[in-house]
Design a protein around this motif. Structure first.
Motif, PDB file in Angstrom:
ATOM      1  N   GLU A  15       0.831  -1.196   0.000  1.00  0.00           N
ATOM      2  CA  GLU A  15       0.000   0.000   0.000  1.00  0.00           C
ATOM      3  C   GLU A  15       0.878   1.263   0.000  1.00  0.00           C
ATOM      4  OE1 GLU A  15      -2.995   0.714  -0.365  1.00  0.00           O
ATOM      5  OE2 GLU A  15      -3.276   2.696   0.549  1.00  0.00           O
ATOM      6  N   ALA A  16       1.928   1.251   0.823  1.00  0.00           N
ATOM      7  CA  ALA A  16       2.816   2.415   0.904  1.00  0.00           C
ATOM      8  C   ALA A  16       3.519   2.641  -0.428  1.00  0.00           C
ATOM      9  CB  ALA A  16       3.837   2.218   2.024  1.00  0.00           C
ATOM     10  N   ARG A  17       3.964   1.555  -1.060  1.00  0.00           N
ATOM     11  CA  ARG A  17       4.626   1.673  -2.359  1.00  0.00           C
ATOM     12  C   ARG A  17       3.686   2.254  -3.406  1.00  0.00           C
ATOM     13  NH1 ARG A  17       9.575  -0.619  -3.512  1.00  0.00           N
ATOM     14  NH2 ARG A  17      10.321  -2.003  -1.857  1.00  0.00           N
ATOM     15  N   ARG A  18       2.414   1.886  -3.302  1.00  0.00           N
ATOM     16  CA  ARG A  18       1.428   2.369  -4.250  1.00  0.00           C
ATOM     17  C   ARG A  18       1.193   3.875  -4.030  1.00  0.00           C
ATOM     18  NH1 ARG A  18      -3.456   3.604  -4.610  1.00  0.00           N
ATOM     19  NH2 ARG A  18      -3.826   3.263  -2.388  1.00  0.00           N
ATOM     20  N   CYS A  19       1.100   4.267  -2.748  1.00  0.00           N
ATOM     21  CA  CYS A  19       0.797   5.666  -2.398  1.00  0.00           C
ATOM     22  C   CYS A  19       1.928   6.612  -2.756  1.00  0.00           C
ATOM     23  CB  CYS A  19       0.605   5.802  -0.894  1.00  0.00           C
ATOM     24  SG  CYS A  19      -0.989   5.405  -0.368  1.00  0.00           S
ATOM     25  N   LEU A  20       3.151   6.205  -2.443  1.00  0.00           N
ATOM     26  CA  LEU A  20       4.273   7.119  -2.598  1.00  0.00           C
ATOM     27  C   LEU A  20       5.490   6.338  -3.073  1.00  0.00           C
ATOM     28  CD1 LEU A  20       4.743  10.186  -2.016  1.00  0.00           C
ATOM     29  CD2 LEU A  20       5.854   9.479   0.085  1.00  0.00           C
ATOM     30  N   PRO A  21       5.492   5.956  -4.361  1.00  0.00           N
ATOM     31  CA  PRO A  21       6.617   5.143  -4.858  1.00  0.00           C
ATOM     32  C   PRO A  21       7.957   5.863  -4.659  1.00  0.00           C
ATOM     33  CG  PRO A  21       4.984   5.562  -6.599  1.00  0.00           C
ATOM     34  CD  PRO A  21       4.525   6.306  -5.402  1.00  0.00           C
ATOM     35  N   GLY A  22       7.930   7.184  -4.731  1.00  0.00           N
ATOM     36  CA  GLY A  22       9.161   7.955  -4.601  1.00  0.00           C
ATOM     37  C   GLY A  22       9.840   7.791  -3.256  1.00  0.00           C
ATOM     38  N   ALA A  23       9.111   7.310  -2.254  1.00  0.00           N
ATOM     39  CA  ALA A  23       9.713   7.127  -0.939  1.00  0.00           C
ATOM     40  C   ALA A  23      10.636   5.922  -0.925  1.00  0.00           C
ATOM     41  CB  ALA A  23       8.622   6.960   0.118  1.00  0.00           C
ATOM     42  N   PHE A  24      10.469   5.016  -1.905  1.00  0.00           N
ATOM     43  CA  PHE A  24      11.238   3.779  -1.891  1.00  0.00           C
ATOM     44  C   PHE A  24      12.401   3.802  -2.859  1.00  0.00           C
ATOM     45  CE2 PHE A  24       7.249   2.903  -0.008  1.00  0.00           C
ATOM     46  CZ  PHE A  24       7.545   2.016   1.005  1.00  0.00           C
ATOM     47  N   ARG A  26      14.245   6.313  -6.188  1.00  0.00           N
ATOM     48  CA  ARG A  26      14.201   7.508  -7.020  1.00  0.00           C
ATOM     49  C   ARG A  26      13.917   7.110  -8.470  1.00  0.00           C
ATOM     50  NH1 ARG A  26      19.541  10.350  -6.613  1.00  0.00           N
ATOM     51  NH2 ARG A  26      20.250   8.214  -6.397  1.00  0.00           N
ATOM     52  N   PRO A  27      13.366   8.027  -9.266  1.00  0.00           N
ATOM     53  CA  PRO A  27      13.076   7.701 -10.660  1.00  0.00           C
ATOM     54  C   PRO A  27      14.351   7.318 -11.418  1.00  0.00           C
ATOM     55  CG  PRO A  27      12.233   9.883 -10.091  1.00  0.00           C
ATOM     56  CD  PRO A  27      12.915   9.366  -8.886  1.00  0.00           C
ATOM     57  N   LEU A  28      14.173   6.479 -12.468  1.00  0.00           N
ATOM     58  CA  LEU A  28      15.301   5.936 -13.228  1.00  0.00           C
ATOM     59  C   LEU A  28      16.202   7.039 -13.766  1.00  0.00           C
ATOM     60  CD1 LEU A  28      16.449   3.239 -14.333  1.00  0.00           C
ATOM     61  CD2 LEU A  28      15.215   3.738 -16.451  1.00  0.00           C
ATOM     62  N   ALA A  29      15.596   8.093 -14.333  1.00  0.00           N
ATOM     63  CA  ALA A  29      16.374   9.169 -14.944  1.00  0.00           C
ATOM     64  C   ALA A  29      17.308   9.805 -13.909  1.00  0.00           C
ATOM     65  CB  ALA A  29      15.434  10.225 -15.519  1.00  0.00           C
ATOM     66  N   GLN A  30      16.769  10.017 -12.696  1.00  0.00           N
ATOM     67  CA  GLN A  30      17.569  10.636 -11.646  1.00  0.00           C
ATOM     68  C   GLN A  30      18.750   9.752 -11.255  1.00  0.00           C
ATOM     69  OE1 GLN A  30      15.958  11.816  -7.722  1.00  0.00           O
ATOM     70  NE2 GLN A  30      14.694  13.216  -8.926  1.00  0.00           N
ATOM     71  N   ARG A  31      18.481   8.424 -11.145  1.00  0.00           N
ATOM     72  CA  ARG A  31      19.551   7.505 -10.750  1.00  0.00           C
ATOM     73  C   ARG A  31      20.634   7.451 -11.826  1.00  0.00           C
ATOM     74  NH1 ARG A  31      16.940   2.071  -9.653  1.00  0.00           N
ATOM     75  NH2 ARG A  31      15.200   3.058 -10.735  1.00  0.00           N
ATOM     76  N   LEU A  32      20.187   7.409 -13.106  1.00  0.00           N
ATOM     77  CA  LEU A  32      21.143   7.387 -14.218  1.00  0.00           C
ATOM     78  C   LEU A  32      22.023   8.625 -14.182  1.00  0.00           C
ATOM     79  CD1 LEU A  32      19.264   6.013 -17.351  1.00  0.00           C
ATOM     80  CD2 LEU A  32      21.293   5.095 -16.220  1.00  0.00           C
ATOM     81  N   LEU A  33      21.378   9.777 -13.955  1.00  0.00           N
ATOM     82  CA  LEU A  33      22.113  11.037 -13.959  1.00  0.00           C
ATOM     83  C   LEU A  33      23.181  11.033 -12.874  1.00  0.00           C
ATOM     84  CD1 LEU A  33      22.063  13.830 -15.389  1.00  0.00           C
ATOM     85  CD2 LEU A  33      20.840  14.667 -13.398  1.00  0.00           C
ATOM     86  N   SER A  34      22.823  10.551 -11.678  1.00  0.00           N
ATOM     87  CA  SER A  34      23.805  10.589 -10.597  1.00  0.00           C
ATOM     88  C   SER A  34      24.944   9.604 -10.879  1.00  0.00           C
ATOM     89  CB  SER A  34      23.138  10.346  -9.238  1.00  0.00           C
ATOM     90  OG  SER A  34      23.074   8.987  -8.941  1.00  0.00           O
ATOM     91  N   TRP A  35      24.619   8.440 -11.488  1.00  0.00           N
ATOM     92  CA  TRP A  35      25.680   7.507 -11.876  1.00  0.00           C
ATOM     93  C   TRP A  35      26.624   8.135 -12.895  1.00  0.00           C
ATOM     94  CZ3 TRP A  35      27.950   3.619  -9.866  1.00  0.00           C
ATOM     95  CH2 TRP A  35      27.263   2.794  -8.980  1.00  0.00           C
TER      96      TRP A  35
END
Lengths: 284, 268
Positions: A15-24, A26-35
């Motif tokens: 339920e928590a993952r459904r409500c606020l996926p960003g809490a678990f 970060r979006p793929l684009a953001q992770r790629l950018l930081s890598w």
């Protein structure tokens, strides 16, 4: 009803993952950018290291050479020149002091002209700021070289070099301090019917003056350090004596001068830090 | 049961808290009232041990709190969560990370440095945000929120600590009446539904009266009144707020910020 980590169920997690996926995650684009950023940084460091031949072997042989130098430095000796050295230290201190004072005095009025909230004419303060950049962008050593050629060897060249480059640095710092003032105070003064100069006097100066003095003291501290090298290019002070000793391979005297410089710098740092603390702490 | 015995705190020449003894049974909602500088804040900080007492004993369920240090002290702080007047969030971090800070005690230093929280903990943080109705702001930076929203995030952070006690230091002093009601309602619900002891500094008498089971009045670091809201008469209020005699007659309604109660009063 109490939230308990032990009572978190699988269903809660879904339920928590459904409500606020960003809490678990970060979006793929953001992770790629930081890598990408991290890999880029690592590659740059590696490239520079290879380009400048920073091999461990070279560092190691350099270290052993330093060891030999250290051995000929001890014990430090004055060679009967102690009076000369002390006079050099005093000259350096005087250069740093006068240079910073003149630099601060030039910077103070200019900084108001460069502050966006004081003078809302962007072309004007843009121009003033570029002048600061020129003063600041040219290193104090280069100013010293120029002044040595222009007015001759000696402390005056050093004083002017410090004053000019400090005027640029301090004016920038001062004008930023003026721009970061608490608007509530100026608003309070303006609300009483004070004109622009009066607002400046009672709404701006009381907040920025301690900050400005503190910056100036810090610059004095830093200039005491940099004034020691100015002598090397012929702008007077202890640096000149040190450069002579190093060129002539008189390492024990060079060592004594370095120790004297360290003691002086430490002393000035200590006094200036105390003064700055008192300035900033005022009225608390 | 939280038991304070002869607790004092002296700052240089000022005695902020003077020989305070207080027994607070588990699950009570206590409001502490008093003038500015009466020592209310210091008393709460003493309980959380953000300041150390100069004398006296603080005892929670038989364990001494006044002298603990290191990890035991951190464990105690996790157990008695704190909410502040200025919210004390980290403005540059997003809401969910601010709430996850409530898990600090339960993570190793290394895990905390790299922000490694378990999925269970993240779920707990999401549940805390849901409870405070702040889930839609979960990924926003804390400094983009209004005061009332920030205080709700602060309460969510407190809840993820899994506290036994919740200390609230003037939680509504910076909020407008509507947000004040929402925040006080949340504290009340946490007290009633979870059985968490709530100790709350308040500067308005009606708020204390409306939400608390018990009211403690402080004057110059001492306890001047301790009793149920019904015992809080006009004379008592005058003792708590006007003890110097410097204040002329004052109207408590003028200082009221609670909706519906005493909102007749208008300042001058």
């Amino acid at each position: 009803m109490r939230l308990r980590i032990g009572a978190v169920s699988k269903a809660d997690m879904l339920e928590a993952r459904r409500c606020l996926p960003g809490a678990f995650c970060r979006p793929l684009a953001q992770r790629l950018l930081s890598w990408l950023c991290w890999t880029g940084l690592a590659a740059l460091v590696l490239f520079c290291a290879v380009r400048f031949d920073m091999s461990p072997l070279r560092l190691w042989s350099g270290l052993s050479e330093l060891g030999t130098l250290t051995r000929v430095m001890f014990p430090p000796a004055s060679g009967g020149n102690m009076d000369l050295f002390l006079a050099g230290i005093l000259e350096t201190l005087a250069m740093a002091f006068l240079g910073t004072l003149i630099g601060g005095a030039i910077a103070f009025p200019l900084s108001f002209l460069a502050a966006k909230n004081i003078l809302p004419a962007w072309l004007f303060h843009f121009g003033v700021r570029r002048v600061f950049d020129v003063l600041r962008g040219v290193d104090v050593m280069i100013w010293a070289l120029i002044f040595v050629v222009a007015i001759g060897l000696g402390p005056l060249a050093g004083i002017l070099a410090i004053a000019i480059s400090d005027a640029g640095t301090l004016a920038k710092l001062f004008s930023e301090a003026i721009e970061n003032i608490d608007r509530k105070q100026t608003e309070g003064v303006r609300s009483t019917g004070a004109n622009a100069v009066k607002v400046m006097r009672f709404g701006v100066i009381p907040q920025v003056l301690p900050v400005m003095l503190s910056f100036t003291l810090y610059m004095f501290e830093s200039n005491t350090r940099s004034a020691t090298i100015l002598g090397i290019v012929g702008a007077g002070g202890i640096g000149l004596l040190l450069a002579d000793r190093i060129r002539a391979n008189v390492w024990d005297q060079a060592c004594l001068i370095i120790i004297l410089i360290l003691v002086t710098v430490y002393f000035i740092d200590f006094v200036s830090k105390r003064l700055r603390e008192r300035l900033i702490g005022q009225g608390k | 049961m939280l038991r304070l015995t002869g607790v004092s705190k002296q700052f240089d020449n000022v005695v902020a808290v003077d020989n305070v003894s207080l027994e607070i049974p588990t699950g009570q909602m206590v409001g502490i009232i008093g003038r500015s500088g009466a020592g209310k804040s210091t008393l709460l900080r003493l309980v959380n041990r953000l300041v150390d007492p100069t004398a006296g004993s603080i005892n929670f369920n038989g364990a001494e709190i006044a002298t603990i240090k290191g990890r035991v002290l951190n464990q105690w702080r996790a157990k008695c969560a704190m909410v502040f007047q200025q919210f004390n969030l980290v403005p540059r971090l997003d809401v969910i990370t601010n709430v996850l800070i409530g898990r600090m005690f339960y993570r190793s230093t290394l895990q905390a440095v790299f922000q490694l929280f378990t999925p269970e903990e993240r779920t707990l943080a999401v549940m805390a945000l849901q409870r405070l109705d702040m889930i839609k702001h979960g990924l926003q930076r804390a400094d983009t929120l209004s005061g009332g929203q920030q205080q709700r995030v602060a309460i969510a952070r407190a809840l993820t600590q899994e506290p036994e006690i919740l200390l609230a230091d003037e939680p509504i002093a910076s909020l407008d009446p509507r947000n004040a009601t929402v925040v006080m309602g949340a504290l009340r619900a946490i007290n009633r539904e979870d059985g968490i002891t709530v100790i709350c500094n308040l500067h308005t008498v009606d708020t204390a009266r409306a939400y608390c089971d018990r009211i403690v009045g402080m004057v110059s670091g001492r306890i001047a009144f301790d009793g149920p809201p019904t015992a809080l008469t006009g004379d008592v209020i005058r003792t708590v707020y006007g003890v110097d005699g410097e204040d002329e007659e004052f109207d408590i309604n003028v200082t009221s910020t609670a909706i519906g109660i005493g909102s007749r009063g208008t300042a001058q």
